[in-house]
Design an enzyme around this catalytic site. Sequence first.
Site, mmCIF file in Angstrom:
data_model
loop_
_atom_site.group_PDB
_atom_site.id
_atom_site.type_symbol
_atom_site.label_atom_id
_atom_site.label_comp_id
_atom_site.label_asym_id
_atom_site.label_seq_id
_atom_site.Cartn_x
_atom_site.Cartn_y
_atom_site.Cartn_z
ATOM 1 N N SER A 9 0.810 -1.201 0.050
ATOM 2 C CA SER A 9 -0.223 0.111 -0.060
ATOM 3 C C SER A 9 0.902 1.368 -0.016
ATOM 4 O O SER A 9 1.556 1.576 -0.867
ATOM 5 C CB SER A 9 -1.079 -0.046 1.232
ATOM 6 O OG SER A 9 -1.946 1.122 1.000
ATOM 7 N N ASP A 32 -8.866 -2.776 -7.085
ATOM 8 C CA ASP A 32 -8.156 -2.455 -5.768
ATOM 9 C C ASP A 32 -9.250 -2.048 -4.823
ATOM 10 O O ASP A 32 -9.768 -0.858 -5.209
ATOM 11 C CB ASP A 32 -6.973 -1.900 -5.761
ATOM 12 C CG ASP A 32 -6.371 -1.204 -4.518
ATOM 13 O OD1 ASP A 32 -7.232 -1.034 -3.437
ATOM 14 O OD2 ASP A 32 -5.160 -1.358 -4.658
ATOM 15 N N HIS A 90 -6.822 -5.689 -1.530
ATOM 16 C CA HIS A 90 -5.806 -4.730 -1.192
ATOM 17 C C HIS A 90 -4.724 -5.115 -0.456
ATOM 18 O O HIS A 90 -4.917 -5.153 0.781
ATOM 19 C CB HIS A 90 -6.467 -3.399 -0.740
ATOM 20 C CG HIS A 90 -5.416 -2.206 -0.561
ATOM 21 N ND1 HIS A 90 -5.208 -1.257 -1.561
ATOM 22 C CD2 HIS A 90 -4.665 -1.765 0.685
ATOM 23 C CE1 HIS A 90 -4.132 -0.494 -1.183
ATOM 24 N NE2 HIS A 90 -4.100 -0.682 0.211
#
Length: 411
Positions: A198, A294, A361
């Site tokens: 991330s 995502d 994600h």
Amino acid sequence: MAMATELRSPLVRQHRQGLAAAAAAPLLMLLSVATLSRSSVVVAASSPELVELTLLAGAREKGAVCLDGSPPAYQLQRGFGSGSHSWLVYLEGGAWCNTMESCSKRKMINLGSSHFMKAEEFNAILSNQHPQNPDFYDWNKVFIRYCDGASFAGDAEGEDQDGTKLFFRGLRIWEAVVDELMGKGMGTAKQALLAGCSAGGLATLLHCDNFRARFPQEVSVKCLPDAGFFIDIKDLSGKRFLRSFYDGVVHLQNVRKVLPKDCLAKKDTTECFFAAELIKSISTPTFILNSDYDYWQIQNALAPDGSYLGQSWSGCKADIQNCSSKQIDVLHGFRQKFISELKVAEDKKNWGLFIDSCFAHCQTLHNTTWHSPTSPRLGNKTIAEAVGDWYFGRSQAVKQIDCKYPCNPTC
């Protein structure tokens, strides 16, 4: 903000508690660890050991400190056997802060202060168990904790409303921690991999070539950003919510020093903070792992709160299975733009892609998504197998882009 079902590891729990503590801060609710739309159970051969925290030596003297001025930290698990001279460095994620107020809130959780960090279990790509991590299990593995709020990129400071200082020193943290690791054995590595999830995945792109430059040319050095390919897209109301948010981050924290000079010569600082621009300048072999649906970007960039009427997108944002056919069409449009921005990476020699169509994600920090009987697959390979084939040159088929949702039954 609605959240998908989380994997219940200690690492996730600590991040969830820390993120929940700062719910009032815009975008701070990023889940910086792997999340799927289905319930999952971690598959493990044995319980992973706790890896203790190491505080950076001489942090204050180096000006390499967290938002609150505390020393940054990392966790190091030593390699063994044939992996004794191989190093995996993993950058933690956890969104960003774009104002003095939101950065001040982070001081009270692990994403802004090492005072709130704890020992963690290493799973998936960080596991030292062969069944969960067949290619990297015996490597030296480092988890660099995230406490600056700008993807390890800023170099500035500010003053909070109560008169206390806030330190935006992500770049110094990066440099000082890597310097310390080089002195702890990484300087003699035979092979190395920089990875992150991330905001840590974006940091992996920002620092990829710098990491490569620290080793002799004969050392195999590559990069693996997981869910770090954030795209500059209009939200449902027609505004560019993420670009606006990034604009606050890059100017508050002064991230200009880490951005590509060729990009800055043509575009503004904020545009150069996006992955699509960063990859144009990266010369180090890189493997981009991401979902083209995502869920965090769908929740926060495409359909942020306030960009749609009432609760019309709430169910869809929480779980793609709740989306109407019209909403799925909008998500297909997101996917189309996402894939178009990957074109540069597709054309790069020695790069790899694993772009699945799962509502996910981050997929490297959990056994169930990284490498297990229920892992997402492309070309009949798990993520771990695809990354290993790419890193060690075992296969030429390392650029895989999934078909449209819901075509992949392994999601």
